[in-house]
Design a protein around this motif. Structure first.
Motif, PDB file in Angstrom:
ATOM      1  N   LYS A 108      22.512  60.127 129.112  1.00  0.00           N
ATOM      2  CA  LYS A 108      22.642  58.713 129.428  1.00  0.00           C
ATOM      3  C   LYS A 108      21.818  58.470 130.687  1.00  0.00           C
ATOM      4  O   LYS A 108      21.919  59.236 131.641  1.00  0.00           O
ATOM      5  CB  LYS A 108      24.121  58.400 129.682  1.00  0.00           C
ATOM      6  CG  LYS A 108      24.396  57.007 130.187  1.00  0.00           C
ATOM      7  CD  LYS A 108      24.703  56.060 129.056  1.00  0.00           C
ATOM      8  CE  LYS A 108      25.067  54.684 129.577  1.00  0.00           C
ATOM      9  NZ  LYS A 108      25.222  53.720 128.477  1.00  0.00           N
ATOM     10  N   SER A 109      21.039  57.399 130.666  1.00  0.00           N
ATOM     11  CA  SER A 109      20.205  57.093 131.825  1.00  0.00           C
ATOM     12  C   SER A 109      21.007  57.141 133.105  1.00  0.00           C
ATOM     13  O   SER A 109      22.036  56.499 133.226  1.00  0.00           O
ATOM     14  CB  SER A 109      19.629  55.686 131.720  1.00  0.00           C
ATOM     15  OG  SER A 109      18.843  55.572 130.599  1.00  0.00           O
ATOM     16  N   MET A 110      20.500  57.888 134.057  1.00  0.00           N
ATOM     17  CA  MET A 110      21.060  57.915 135.403  1.00  0.00           C
ATOM     18  C   MET A 110      22.546  58.211 135.439  1.00  0.00           C
ATOM     19  O   MET A 110      23.315  57.561 136.141  1.00  0.00           O
ATOM     20  CB  MET A 110      20.766  56.589 136.117  1.00  0.00           C
ATOM     21  CG  MET A 110      19.288  56.305 136.225  1.00  0.00           C
ATOM     22  SD  MET A 110      18.299  57.784 136.650  1.00  0.00           S
ATOM     23  CE  MET A 110      18.740  57.984 138.358  1.00  0.00           C
ATOM     24  N   SER A 144      23.650  60.547 136.969  1.00  0.00           N
ATOM     25  CA  SER A 144      23.906  61.021 138.324  1.00  0.00           C
ATOM     26  C   SER A 144      23.987  59.891 139.340  1.00  0.00           C
ATOM     27  O   SER A 144      24.109  60.137 140.521  1.00  0.00           O
ATOM     28  CB  SER A 144      22.824  62.008 138.722  1.00  0.00           C
ATOM     29  OG  SER A 144      21.572  61.527 138.314  1.00  0.00           O
ATOM     30  N   ILE A 194      20.503  65.541 135.714  1.00  0.00           N
ATOM     31  CA  ILE A 194      20.012  64.184 135.797  1.00  0.00           C
ATOM     32  C   ILE A 194      19.987  63.677 134.357  1.00  0.00           C
ATOM     33  O   ILE A 194      19.357  64.294 133.509  1.00  0.00           O
ATOM     34  CB  ILE A 194      18.597  64.166 136.391  1.00  0.00           C
ATOM     35  CG1 ILE A 194      18.615  64.868 137.742  1.00  0.00           C
ATOM     36  CG2 ILE A 194      18.064  62.756 136.498  1.00  0.00           C
ATOM     37  CD1 ILE A 194      17.272  65.420 138.133  1.00  0.00           C
ATOM     38  N   ASP A 195      20.683  62.608 134.094  1.00  0.00           N
ATOM     39  CA  ASP A 195      20.667  62.013 132.753  1.00  0.00           C
ATOM     40  C   ASP A 195      21.397  62.816 131.698  1.00  0.00           C
ATOM     41  O   ASP A 195      21.404  62.424 130.530  1.00  0.00           O
ATOM     42  CB  ASP A 195      19.232  61.813 132.240  1.00  0.00           C
ATOM     43  CG  ASP A 195      18.636  60.521 132.737  1.00  0.00           C
ATOM     44  OD1 ASP A 195      19.212  59.918 133.656  1.00  0.00           O
ATOM     45  OD2 ASP A 195      17.616  60.100 132.187  1.00  0.00           O
ATOM     46  N   THR A 196      21.973  63.964 132.040  1.00  0.00           N
ATOM     47  CA  THR A 196      22.530  64.797 130.991  1.00  0.00           C
ATOM     48  C   THR A 196      23.768  65.558 131.468  1.00  0.00           C
ATOM     49  O   THR A 196      23.831  65.992 132.608  1.00  0.00           O
ATOM     50  CB  THR A 196      21.466  65.787 130.455  1.00  0.00           C
ATOM     51  OG1 THR A 196      22.064  66.636 129.501  1.00  0.00           O
ATOM     52  CG2 THR A 196      20.896  66.631 131.568  1.00  0.00           C
ATOM     53  N   ARG A 232      12.253  58.979 134.341  1.00  0.00           N
ATOM     54  CA  ARG A 232      13.441  58.748 135.152  1.00  0.00           C
ATOM     55  C   ARG A 232      13.797  59.997 135.946  1.00  0.00           C
ATOM     56  O   ARG A 232      14.124  59.941 137.121  1.00  0.00           O
ATOM     57  CB  ARG A 232      14.629  58.376 134.271  1.00  0.00           C
ATOM     58  CG  ARG A 232      14.701  56.941 133.868  1.00  0.00           C
ATOM     59  CD  ARG A 232      16.102  56.595 133.407  1.00  0.00           C
ATOM     60  NE  ARG A 232      16.646  57.580 132.497  1.00  0.00           N
ATOM     61  CZ  ARG A 232      16.447  57.586 131.192  1.00  0.00           C
ATOM     62  NH1 ARG A 232      15.705  56.655 130.623  1.00  0.00           N
ATOM     63  NH2 ARG A 232      16.983  58.518 130.436  1.00  0.00           N
ATOM     64  N   PHE A 264      27.792  62.064 143.663  1.00  0.00           N
ATOM     65  CA  PHE A 264      27.280  63.433 143.567  1.00  0.00           C
ATOM     66  C   PHE A 264      26.020  63.445 142.716  1.00  0.00           C
ATOM     67  O   PHE A 264      25.837  62.602 141.839  1.00  0.00           O
ATOM     68  CB  PHE A 264      28.338  64.388 143.011  1.00  0.00           C
ATOM     69  CG  PHE A 264      28.692  64.152 141.574  1.00  0.00           C
ATOM     70  CD1 PHE A 264      27.994  64.780 140.560  1.00  0.00           C
ATOM     71  CD2 PHE A 264      29.739  63.309 141.232  1.00  0.00           C
ATOM     72  CE1 PHE A 264      28.321  64.571 139.234  1.00  0.00           C
ATOM     73  CE2 PHE A 264      30.075  63.091 139.909  1.00  0.00           C
ATOM     74  CZ  PHE A 264      29.355  63.724 138.910  1.00  0.00           C
TER      75      PHE A 264
END
Lengths: 440, 440
Positions: free
Chosen positions: A304-306, A308, A335-337, B235, B328
């Motif tokens: 999912k985008s961002m 984090s 990041i993203d996952t 991204r 985080f």
């Protein structure tokens, strides 16, 4: 007075010859004062454990069937041992009482506990020590959870002032008086509690192996014995499937900082494995303590985008698994996952509902399930960080042509967990073990 | 009619020569109909951007000081450009209005927005296109957040039926009529919104580099340009510090699946970098797209027996960070251990309180903070799993004698994030970049 609590497992008590070995061990060190026993185990590969005979008896009892044959075999086993060790003890009355109790009320935990009960009584006679029935000293609460405080108080009261005693393992009782067995860890937990209550300086756990092995002997040929490891390393290796003490059995002694010594009744001359609160600072003989792993795992991978950008997304995802009562084994957010490692068997039944919840609540860009994975961990308390040793270990796996699906190495000491396909599990364990040996 | 939205950054509009290049680019393709402009940037290293002059003017205005010199320099910059491109446009009246407005009400966002406003007007005259003041079309809500729906509707209404237009970037207005600038992403966001509203088939982002580089050129000598990457890769690299489009600028076009083309105004012959929803399936020219990283990170490492027994512990820990408003960056939970990666600057002020909360609520066995860390990511959309390429990359870092503190590789594609000490950051990036080149 030096005090050791010594627990003996089922194979250490399987027959008269084993009973004699146990007595020799106990007499060899007067500090071995509190003796915790399991029920007699298998004498040979195709033998039946006393506890399994008791389960069969109970199953017949609850079905209204005759279970005399089982009770007869149990009686014969104990009488055989008594005869072999020269103890004049008749089991007719005890076995008769158990049979009549089971007919009146076929209560499972009562039935299961009778192996330890009888074994404890016999061992106490053999050693000339008083017998403590844990029904009076190991206390469970109404929800069948161990009441540690009440247990330590009751054990102290029962054992204080005694030079020694034999305590039956595996069970205690609830406030209503009913027998309650430990759901996990069995007699090992009893031993740990006795060690704590008696302020033992050592908790000896006598079994049929000369300590903990650095890898699963079914996978690796003749792995080394680990001479010393920390509680934490034990927990990790045990969690990952190394067949050693259960976590529940470690907790009481860990709380008191009492070291554990895993020993072999059949080879008392072996030093075995010491499990200690903290590894000695100068203990650098080997960088890596061991390798262990588990199969039957799945990874739910959410993109999912961002992700984090805040704690929200991860928290919602973890909540979904919690609500479905599927505990996660690992969580890796990048990041993203996010990758959530879970047990496949727990996931299978709830898969559709969990995936639907994730789609509904999080609208992920990507939602994948990777199955048939195994997770392998390598622990080394004294290895700081994931330095070149980690890379060495990963390289050893990659050089076998094994695909590594996830890598999880947190900060601090060596704590590596890698995911590989189940079909690569054995090869990966072997490769890691050999790599560990090379770096030792 | 083919439609391209072309956004030009500050250096592409720094002087008359740059304005001419922009016009040439626009005339070279009749599809380039909607033009979004930043404010004139630096002409040379020690030059001052128009927006920075406006900030100075505002700072003086709010302090009650004379800001005529700043306004004079701004007027001179625009008149200089107008003269150079042969546009007869006097800035006396516009600059006078801005000055009087700032005296009456020194409102920051209004001041900041005037560079784009004036630049847009001048470019519109130069191109012979209508000018759209985004105060009438980029809509923010009362909380100063972009109202995407209202914006797309207003932009469509304003631009529908036009053959082309010039739109000032960077700002819009709130429902109360006040000017509102984008807090992040600036004119790039305006361009993306215009591309979406006009159903452009391409969003061109003209800047002073020929696309995105596979690594930071301040660290790696002359890194390769990436020819195509996915939104997701962008991204990730952008999040990790690669100076490319801001995430906010990608969202609107990503929602519509419009590809982005990063181009160089000074080298329009270069193809630049394409950013696409999904990499073409046959795109396997290079396995790895790029490497990027961030310094200034800390890891809070918490150890507690059997963390992995359930979701509870991790959820409580994440909640603590959330309650202290410290998002985080990564979360790695293993067996008995959790590592939370956070920004050191955000953590520093709240460190004592967060650590106290963790101790109070979770009674961890170990609580460590590792500081001065950097995190480096390597992304490769078309690389499945962390196979031997991951190990290759880790080996490249380890071979430089660099300690790797954390490794995070989730399931799915290449998504590697490693933690190294800040002092090793540059060497690690270089080593990874060279390893990527070798595997290309």
């Amino acid at each position: 007075m030096r005090t050791i609590t010594a627990k003996f497992g089922g194979t250490s008590l399987a027959d008269a010859a084993q009973f004699k070995k146990v007595k020799d061990i106990i007499l060899a060190d007067p500090a071995r004062r509190f003796i915790v026993v399991s029920a007699p185990g298998k004498r040979f590969e195709s033998d039946v454990k006393v506890t399994d005979l008791l389960i069969s008896a109970w199953e017949k009892a609850i079905a209204g069937q005759n279970f005399d044959p089982e009770m007869g075999r149990i009686r014969a086993r104990f009488e055989d041992i008594a005869r072999g060790i020269g103890v004049d003890m008749a089991f007719e009355e005890e076995i008769g009482l158990i049979s009549r109790s089971l007919e009146a009320m076929p209560y499972r935990d009562y039935a299961l506990s009778r192996g330890e009960y009888l074994c404890g009584k016999l061992m106490a006679r053999f050693l000339g020590l008083p017998f403590l029935d844990p029904a009076r000293a190991i206390c469970f609460d109404r929800e069948a959870a161990l009441d540690e405080e009440a247990t330590l108080e009751a054990l102290s009261r029962a054992l204080d002032g005694l030079d020694g005693a034999v305590i039956a393992g595996f069970y205690g009782s609830r406030p209503d008086g009913a027998i309650q067995t430990f759901s996990r860890g069995g007699s090992d937990v009893t031993g740990a509690l006795v060690a704590q209550a008696t302020c033992s300086e050592l908790y000896e756990n006598w079994t049929d192996v000369s300590g903990m092995l650095a890898a699963d002997p079914r996978v690796v040929d003749a792995p080394d014995t680990v001479d010393v490891l920390s509680y934490r390393e034990l927990r990790i290796l045990s969690y990952m499937g190394a067949s050693v003490l259960h976590t529940d059995a470690v907790k009481p002694v860990q709380n008191s900082g009492i070291p554990i010594n895993i020993r072999n009744t059949n080879r008392p001359e072996d030093a075995g494995t010491y499990i200690v609160p903290h590894l000695p600072a100068d203990h650098s003989r080997r960088a890596v303590t061991g390798v262990a792993g588990r199969k039957g795992l799945s990874v739910v991978q959410v993109e999912k985008s961002m992700v984090s950008d805040g704690a929200g997304f991860t928290a919602v995802l973890l909540d979904i698994f919690k609500n479905h009562r599927v505990p996660f084994e690992q969580c890796l957010t990048g990041i993203d996952t996010i990758s959530i490692v879970i047990r496949s068997d727990l996931f299978a039944r709830k898969r559709a509902r969990i995936l639907k919840d994730i789609r509904d609540k999080l609208s992920p860009d990507v939602l994948n399930v990777h199955e048939n994975l195994s997770m392998i961990t390598v622990v080394g308390e004294n290895v700081a960080g994931a330095d070149d040793l980690t890379v060495c270990l990963l390289l050893a796996v990659a050089n076998e042509g094994i695909n590594i699906s996830t890598i999880n190495q947190g900060a601090g000491r060596l704590n590596l967990i890698i995911g590989v396909h189940e079909s690569d599990y054995e090869r990966a364990i072997k490769a890691l073990y050999l790599a560990i040996k090379r770096t030792a």
